[in-house]
Design a protein around this motif. Structure first.
Motif, short mmCIF file in Angstrom:
data_model
loop_
_atom_site.label_atom_id
_atom_site.label_comp_id
_atom_site.label_asym_id
_atom_site.label_seq_id
_atom_site.Cartn_x
_atom_site.Cartn_y
_atom_site.Cartn_z
N PRO A 8 22.44 20.52 38.64
CA PRO A 8 23.02 21.87 38.67
C PRO A 8 24.54 21.89 38.87
O PRO A 8 25.21 22.78 38.33
CB PRO A 8 22.28 22.53 39.84
N ASP A 9 25.07 20.92 39.62
CA ASP A 9 26.52 20.89 39.79
C ASP A 9 27.25 20.44 38.52
O ASP A 9 28.45 20.67 38.37
CB ASP A 9 26.91 19.94 40.93
N ASP A 10 26.51 19.79 37.60
CA ASP A 10 27.12 19.25 36.39
C ASP A 10 27.23 20.27 35.27
O ASP A 10 28.10 20.16 34.40
CB ASP A 10 26.31 18.05 35.89
N ILE A 11 26.34 21.24 35.26
CA ILE A 11 26.42 22.32 34.28
C ILE A 11 25.61 23.50 34.80
O ILE A 11 24.50 23.32 35.33
CB ILE A 11 25.92 21.88 32.88
N HIS A 12 26.14 24.69 34.69
CA HIS A 12 25.46 25.87 35.24
C HIS A 12 26.06 27.14 34.67
O HIS A 12 27.18 27.12 34.12
CB HIS A 12 25.58 25.89 36.78
N MET A 13 25.33 28.23 34.80
CA MET A 13 25.86 29.53 34.45
C MET A 13 26.87 29.95 35.51
O MET A 13 26.78 29.53 36.68
CB MET A 13 24.74 30.57 34.37
N VAL A 14 27.86 30.73 35.09
CA VAL A 14 28.88 31.19 36.04
C VAL A 14 28.88 32.71 36.10
O VAL A 14 28.51 33.39 35.13
CB VAL A 14 30.28 30.68 35.65
N ASP A 15 29.30 33.22 37.23
CA ASP A 15 29.46 34.66 37.42
C ASP A 15 30.83 35.05 36.89
O ASP A 15 31.86 34.67 37.45
CB ASP A 15 29.33 34.99 38.90
N LEU A 16 30.85 35.79 35.79
CA LEU A 16 32.14 36.13 35.18
C LEU A 16 33.02 36.96 36.10
O LEU A 16 34.25 36.94 35.97
CB LEU A 16 31.90 36.89 33.86
N ASP A 17 32.42 37.66 37.04
CA ASP A 17 33.22 38.48 37.95
C ASP A 17 33.95 37.65 39.00
O ASP A 17 34.92 38.12 39.60
CB ASP A 17 32.32 39.50 38.67
N HIS A 18 33.50 36.40 39.23
CA HIS A 18 34.09 35.58 40.27
C HIS A 18 34.68 34.28 39.73
O HIS A 18 35.34 33.55 40.47
CB HIS A 18 33.06 35.26 41.35
N ALA A 19 34.46 33.98 38.46
CA ALA A 19 35.01 32.76 37.86
C ALA A 19 36.51 32.95 37.60
O ALA A 19 36.98 34.09 37.45
CB ALA A 19 34.29 32.45 36.56
N PRO A 20 37.28 31.86 37.54
CA PRO A 20 38.69 31.98 37.14
C PRO A 20 38.79 32.72 35.82
O PRO A 20 38.04 32.43 34.88
CB PRO A 20 39.13 30.52 37.02
N PRO A 21 39.68 33.69 35.72
CA PRO A 21 39.67 34.58 34.55
C PRO A 21 40.11 33.91 33.25
O PRO A 21 41.10 33.20 33.20
CB PRO A 21 40.67 35.68 34.95
N ILE A 22 39.30 34.12 32.22
CA ILE A 22 39.68 33.86 30.84
C ILE A 22 39.20 35.09 30.08
O ILE A 22 38.00 35.34 29.97
CB ILE A 22 39.04 32.60 30.25
N ALA A 23 40.14 35.87 29.59
CA ALA A 23 39.81 37.18 29.03
C ALA A 23 39.27 37.05 27.60
O ALA A 23 39.92 37.43 26.62
CB ALA A 23 41.03 38.09 29.05
N VAL A 24 38.06 36.52 27.49
CA VAL A 24 37.40 36.40 26.19
C VAL A 24 36.77 37.74 25.85
O VAL A 24 35.94 38.27 26.60
CB VAL A 24 36.34 35.29 26.21
N ASN A 25 37.14 38.27 24.72
CA ASN A 25 36.67 39.58 24.31
C ASN A 25 35.15 39.60 24.13
O ASN A 25 34.58 38.75 23.45
CB ASN A 25 37.34 39.98 22.99
N GLY A 26 34.50 40.56 24.75
CA GLY A 26 33.07 40.75 24.57
C GLY A 26 32.17 39.73 25.24
O GLY A 26 30.96 39.72 25.00
N ALA A 27 32.72 38.89 26.11
CA ALA A 27 31.89 37.88 26.77
C ALA A 27 30.87 38.55 27.68
O ALA A 27 31.22 39.41 28.50
CB ALA A 27 32.76 36.92 27.57
N VAL A 28 29.61 38.17 27.53
CA VAL A 28 28.55 38.71 28.37
C VAL A 28 28.01 37.66 29.34
O VAL A 28 27.31 38.00 30.29
CB VAL A 28 27.39 39.27 27.52
N THR A 87 40.95 35.52 16.87
CA THR A 87 41.25 36.90 17.22
C THR A 87 40.02 37.66 17.71
O THR A 87 40.14 38.67 18.42
CB THR A 87 41.86 37.64 16.02
N ALA A 88 38.81 37.17 17.36
CA ALA A 88 37.59 37.75 17.95
C ALA A 88 37.51 37.38 19.43
O ALA A 88 37.11 38.21 20.26
CB ALA A 88 36.36 37.26 17.20
N LEU A 89 37.89 36.17 19.77
CA LEU A 89 37.89 35.75 21.17
C LEU A 89 39.02 36.41 21.96
O LEU A 89 38.83 36.87 23.08
CB LEU A 89 38.04 34.23 21.27
N PHE A 90 40.21 36.47 21.34
CA PHE A 90 41.40 36.98 22.02
C PHE A 90 42.15 37.95 21.10
O PHE A 90 43.10 37.57 20.41
CB PHE A 90 42.34 35.82 22.40
N PRO A 91 41.73 39.21 21.04
CA PRO A 91 42.41 40.17 20.17
C PRO A 91 43.90 40.30 20.45
O PRO A 91 44.68 40.61 19.55
CB PRO A 91 41.67 41.48 20.46
#
Length: 473
Positions: free
Chosen positions: A163-183, A345-349
């Motif tokens: 689990p420490d090697d790969i896991h889902m992250v909480d977008l609200d608390h992860a270091p910000p990367i403003a990817v458009n439409g990321a769910v 541009t889809a990722l970063f408009p």
């Protein structure tokens, strides 16, 4: 679609942006004539250079040479996306079937350690390759991608990732990367950004300083196995090299060698890079950790924030037609540039006005089962490694260390890994393999489009399932 903004300095090809930035290296002299060595390596990319490096480190008196038809790093090693990761392109089930699940888990753990090995060697040898170990983030932009990403992480955690090697992250608390439409997003710490050309040219200088002779501008036409009392041979346009062991480290160029046309399929991968992006735009985007970034689409793209604050983004292309040149200067088709620009541009408009400064392409080698291999045949004296598909930066280092142990006759944890000696039948003849690749690529792209248009539906498109089941995918 709006016109793609192009820099006044825009270039297409010229090997790669990485070499344009660092400068093309001065060519080394070609092979002067017939020669004799203990080990002859064919190909001065990552695989060949790592093999030579570890051999000389382990046994300094070993006579080792590397022959290269262009210059060190001319191929995929100097053109890739700068992704040093523990990702593995092969089938876990296939390796487990032949060697057991524990062996496949050991291979995955070895790749994680390899990321740190490359970082460590670069530091110890004074190779400045803009390395930042910020990890890797995979983003999902619709429900189907989210479900597929979560399932893939669950799958990997059953095959060597904890689990420490790969896991889902909480977008609200992860270091910000403003990817458009990321769910949703997943994260692995076992990844680092590199500058590919700086790494390969630096490694070549280190290898040369250890006493390895590198001969450039030396095209190889044939590799001959041991026959009776006659040692293996590398036949070039400038002479023949005899050696106790010959290592083929030619990856996407393997099909140019006599008798190797159907072993690995040459597949193109293209990239574009923007001009440096303004600081105020980076404040909106984030990406301060310099993580590697890719999406969770079937036809996915991969990106990095470069040391001088550009975005470099790439994506896998199609199989090359029979007779196509694997040794091109990297010119990229307009359609590939447009597709990468749309993805960026889809990722970063917000970067829609950032001009593209460079586009280029490279060739990688793909086995029919997409599973890489490393091997040494004691009877013929020939060794080889490759077929990395899309994960060669780290895997080539692991291959170099493994070839060292095989050549020196050592039985180690590396030589017992399940990819050692892995064999797969060759590809179908042209034009069948090219046509099949076009069909698979079209199915995946259509599946991505349908998934993005399916409001709230969290299931992979049936077209993608069909493409995945097609032979050789």
């Amino acid at each position: 679609m709006r016109p793609i903004p192009r820099s006044a300095r825009f270039a297409n090809g010229g090997v790669s942006f990485w070499f344009r930035e660092s400068g093309l290296p001065e060519r080394r002299a070609p092979l002067p004539g017939d020669a004799d060595y203990d080990v002859c390596v064919v190909g001065a990319g990552y695989t060949g250079l790592w093999t030579a490096y570890y051999l000389k480190k382990a046994q300094p008196d070993l006579r080792v040479c590397v022959v290269e038809r262009e210059f060190a790093g001319f191929g995929a090693s100097g053109r890739n996306g700068g992704w040093l990761t523990a990702e593995f392109s092969g089938s876990q089930e296939d390796y487990a079937q032949s060697h057991g699940k524990a062996a496949m888990v050991a291979l995955q753990r070895a790749l994680m350690n390899t990321v740190d090995e490359v970082v460590s060697v670069a530091g110890a040898e004074g190779i400045d390759a803009d390395i930042v170990k910020g990890g890797m983030r995979v983003v999902a932009s619709n429900a189907a991608q989210h479900e597929r990403l979560r399932n893939n992480i669950d799958y990997l955690q059953d095959w060597g990732y904890w689990p420490d090697d790969i896991h889902m992250v909480d977008l609200d608390h992860a270091p910000p990367i403003a990817v458009n439409g990321a769910v949703a997003a997943g994260y692995s710490p076992h990844a680092a950004r590199i500058h590919p050309a700086k790494l390969v040219t630096g490694l070549a200088r280190v290898v040369e300083a250890l006493g390895v002779e590198i001969f450039e501008d030396t095209p190889v036409t044939e590799i001959r196995p041991r026959e009776g009392g006659i040692r293996p041979a590398v036949v070039t346009e400038h002479g023949t090299v005899r050696a106790d062991h010959v290592v083929r480290a030619t990856e996407g160029f393997t099909s140019t060698l006599r008798g190797q046309h159907r072993r690995w399929r040459p597949m193109s991968s293209s990239m574009i890079v923007t001009e440096p992006i303004a600081p105020e735009l980076w404040e909106r985007i984030g990406w301060e950790g310099r993580e590697l970034l890719r999406d969770a689409a079937h036809s996915y793209v991969y990106a990095q924030r470069t040391a001088d604050d550009r975005i470099a983004i790439g994506g896998r292309g199609s199989s090359r037609r029979s007779g196509g040149s694997e040794g091109s200067e990297g010119t990229t088709q307009p359609q590939a540039i447009a597709e990468l620009w749309r993805s960026l541009t889809a990722l970063f408009p917000d970067v829609a006005d950032a001009p593209v400064e460079h586009a280029w392409s490279g060739v990688l080698g793909v086995p029919r089962d997409w599973s890489p291999t490393v091997n040494l045949d004691a009877e013929s004296g020939l060794g080889w490694a490759g077929g990395y598909s899309s994960s060669g930066v780290a895997t080539s280092n692991l291959a170099g260390r493994t070839l060292r142990d095989l050549i020196l006759g050592r039985s180690t944890d590396l030589t017992r890994l399940p990819w050692v000696g892995h064999e797969v039948r060759g590809w179908e003849p042209e034009p069948l393999r090219w046509m099949g690749t076009k069909v698979v690529r079209g199915l995946y792209r259509t599946a991505d489009r349908r998934e993005s248009q399916a409001e709230g539906k969290a299931h992979t498109s049936r077209l993608a399932d069909l493409a995945t089941r097609m032979p050789g995918n």
